[in-house]
Design a protein around this motif. Sequence first.
Motif, PDB file in Angstrom:
ATOM      1  N   ALA A 117       0.780  -1.253   0.061  1.00 20.38           N
ATOM      2  CA  ALA A 117      -0.075  -0.111   0.205  1.00 20.38           C
ATOM      3  C   ALA A 117       1.176   1.292   0.009  1.00 20.38           C
ATOM      4  O   ALA A 117       1.648   1.246   0.709  1.00 20.38           O
ATOM      5  CB  ALA A 117      -1.057  -0.071   1.136  1.00 20.38           C
ATOM      6  N   GLY A 118       0.387   2.142  -0.985  1.00 20.47           N
ATOM      7  CA  GLY A 118       1.232   3.510  -0.953  1.00 20.47           C
ATOM      8  C   GLY A 118       0.964   4.377   0.312  1.00 20.47           C
ATOM      9  O   GLY A 118       0.405   5.693  -0.136  1.00 20.47           O
ATOM     10  N   SER A 119       0.981   3.957   1.494  1.00 25.34           N
ATOM     11  CA  SER A 119       0.556   4.753   2.416  1.00 25.34           C
ATOM     12  C   SER A 119       1.844   4.981   3.369  1.00 25.34           C
ATOM     13  O   SER A 119       2.450   3.890   3.719  1.00 25.34           O
ATOM     14  CB  SER A 119      -0.593   4.159   3.255  1.00 25.34           C
ATOM     15  N   HIS A 120       2.048   6.218   3.888  1.00 24.45           N
ATOM     16  CA  HIS A 120       3.317   6.495   4.738  1.00 24.45           C
ATOM     17  C   HIS A 120       3.170   5.602   5.958  1.00 24.45           C
ATOM     18  O   HIS A 120       4.189   5.330   6.598  1.00 24.45           O
ATOM     19  CB  HIS A 120       3.373   7.912   5.090  1.00 24.45           C
ATOM     20  N   SER A 121       1.987   5.634   6.700  1.00 24.52           N
ATOM     21  CA  SER A 121       1.781   5.005   7.982  1.00 24.52           C
ATOM     22  C   SER A 121       1.793   3.579   7.997  1.00 24.52           C
ATOM     23  O   SER A 121       1.996   2.900   8.838  1.00 24.52           O
ATOM     24  CB  SER A 121       0.385   5.433   8.463  1.00 24.52           C
ATOM     25  N   ARG A 122       1.845   2.821   6.566  1.00 23.31           N
ATOM     26  CA  ARG A 122       1.943   1.616   6.428  1.00 23.31           C
ATOM     27  C   ARG A 122       3.373   1.237   5.895  1.00 23.31           C
ATOM     28  O   ARG A 122       3.656  -0.158   5.727  1.00 23.31           O
ATOM     29  CB  ARG A 122       0.931   1.205   5.478  1.00 23.31           C
ATOM     30  N   GLY A 123       4.298   2.200   5.792  1.00 25.12           N
ATOM     31  CA  GLY A 123       5.569   1.722   5.365  1.00 25.12           C
ATOM     32  C   GLY A 123       6.335   2.390   4.324  1.00 25.12           C
ATOM     33  O   GLY A 123       7.222   2.196   4.124  1.00 25.12           O
ATOM     34  N   ALA A 124       5.664   2.938   3.374  1.00 19.28           N
ATOM     35  CA  ALA A 124       5.995   3.465   2.139  1.00 19.28           C
ATOM     36  C   ALA A 124       6.819   4.742   2.487  1.00 19.28           C
ATOM     37  O   ALA A 124       6.604   5.522   3.292  1.00 19.28           O
ATOM     38  CB  ALA A 124       4.764   3.868   1.286  1.00 19.28           C
ATOM     39  N   ILE A 125       7.671   4.828   1.331  1.00 22.62           N
ATOM     40  CA  ILE A 125       8.808   6.063   1.718  1.00 22.62           C
ATOM     41  C   ILE A 125       8.169   7.097   1.078  1.00 22.62           C
ATOM     42  O   ILE A 125       7.998   7.169  -0.309  1.00 22.62           O
ATOM     43  CB  ILE A 125      10.172   5.659   1.209  1.00 22.62           C
ATOM     44  N   PHE A 126       8.108   8.479   1.682  1.00 12.68           N
ATOM     45  CA  PHE A 126       7.735   9.479   0.877  1.00 12.68           C
ATOM     46  C   PHE A 126       8.772  10.668   0.659  1.00 12.68           C
ATOM     47  O   PHE A 126       9.346  10.781   1.462  1.00 12.68           O
ATOM     48  CB  PHE A 126       6.496  10.216   1.602  1.00 12.68           C
ATOM     49  N   ARG A 127       8.728  11.299  -0.622  1.00 16.99           N
ATOM     50  CA  ARG A 127       9.511  12.293  -0.854  1.00 16.99           C
ATOM     51  C   ARG A 127       8.800  13.439  -1.442  1.00 16.99           C
ATOM     52  O   ARG A 127       7.898  13.134  -2.262  1.00 16.99           O
ATOM     53  CB  ARG A 127      10.559  11.822  -1.981  1.00 16.99           C
ATOM     54  N   ASP A 128       9.264  14.449  -1.240  1.00 23.11           N
ATOM     55  CA  ASP A 128       8.599  15.829  -1.820  1.00 23.11           C
ATOM     56  C   ASP A 128       8.854  15.943  -3.134  1.00 23.11           C
ATOM     57  O   ASP A 128      10.101  16.345  -3.618  1.00 23.11           O
ATOM     58  CB  ASP A 128       8.953  17.160  -1.082  1.00 23.11           C
ATOM     59  N   GLY A 129       7.847  16.093  -4.241  1.00 22.10           N
ATOM     60  CA  GLY A 129       8.188  16.216  -5.626  1.00 22.10           C
ATOM     61  C   GLY A 129       7.362  17.442  -6.130  1.00 22.10           C
ATOM     62  O   GLY A 129       7.397  17.568  -7.302  1.00 22.10           O
TER      63      GLY A 129
END
Length: 397
Positions: A268-280
Amino acid sequence: MISLTATTASVPPSAAPEPRAERARARPHQGMPPLDQSGAPLSFFEFWPMWAFYPPVALYAAWLMLRYRGVFLPTAANPSFPGGGFYGESKAQILDLAVRHASEWVAPFVAIDRPSLPEQALGALGLDDEVQAALARLRQAGLALPVVAKPDLGCRGAGVKLVRSEADLAAYLAAFPLGARLILQRYVDFEGEAGVFYCRLPGEARGRIVSVTLKYFPHVHGDGRRTLRELILDDPRAGKLPQLYLPRHAARLDSVPAAGSAVRLAFAGSHSRGAIFRDGTHLVTAAMQARFEAIARSLPEFHFGRFDLRFADFAQVQRGEAFTIVEVNGAGAESTHIWDRRTSLWKAWRDLMRQYGWLFRIGRANRDRGFATLSFAEFRAAYRREKELTRLYPPTD
């Protein structure tokens, strides 16, 4: 016994799934801008509990309620969305609206209501009947396994799973709460994922993309010696978040991945589920702005929210081409670029406060145009229903 709604969309040739042989050669983060892993793997506040991070934003929102004279103004931000898409909204209703008005850009889906009575679901043929009915509706909608299963009500990636087989579908249905609705959506089999946040004040000739979040799925790489557990614990980032990854892979933690193999830790593309987020956000182009302006304006009375999309190549997205929207989030959406580990705490708070400022301005303008907000009773019912269901959903992949 089972009620189903299907919504389909034509798939632009440029966004069609790539051949299986190509997918087999796919690399982690393929099609995404290079993932910068220099510096600290996490910001110091990135996984603070909600009670620690959000109080300053909540205080600012309370001041906005006074300034614009309305507690529930966000629920009028998108009059065509249930409750403005603020909380407890139906994803199926919003996706159905998006498919009807921008079908070439939205992944098709079917919505399924689980039976309300236990005896309907747990009879000798109850679950098998549900599975076969769901498969039949997928076929009628031009869809086939694999699909992404997710709750109709929910946020932060709760209950999202990749369903590859009939057995997976049966397990998901059996674990899903009775009387609740779920979505089965075409699986867009690309590594690229992003969230594009759009905002337009009522009366403005054009809106704007105010935030872009690039979503990277974490992987560890086998060396033929260490177990998956050891690889996770030894990873500079994953090792700081074992509570997110170890339970999800409990069945194979003692296996030894082959040397050079990549093991994906989150689906899942969710930060709280472990995906890594970057500002684009700095990567937005004029062509990209024009494309999302056209899509947003095609949705009736849509002013504020985030498009979650998947793609094969972000460079094509920058040209306004070849992507598929998998979710449209309304007034309750967040500018998730704040979870880039280089974002300071002050900037994260400032950006969220700016977002809420737009939200309340839009809600007030729409109320002045004659659109109603939810009542306290309506909002409380929606809130309670989502909270009640979220704790019952299957674990997220």
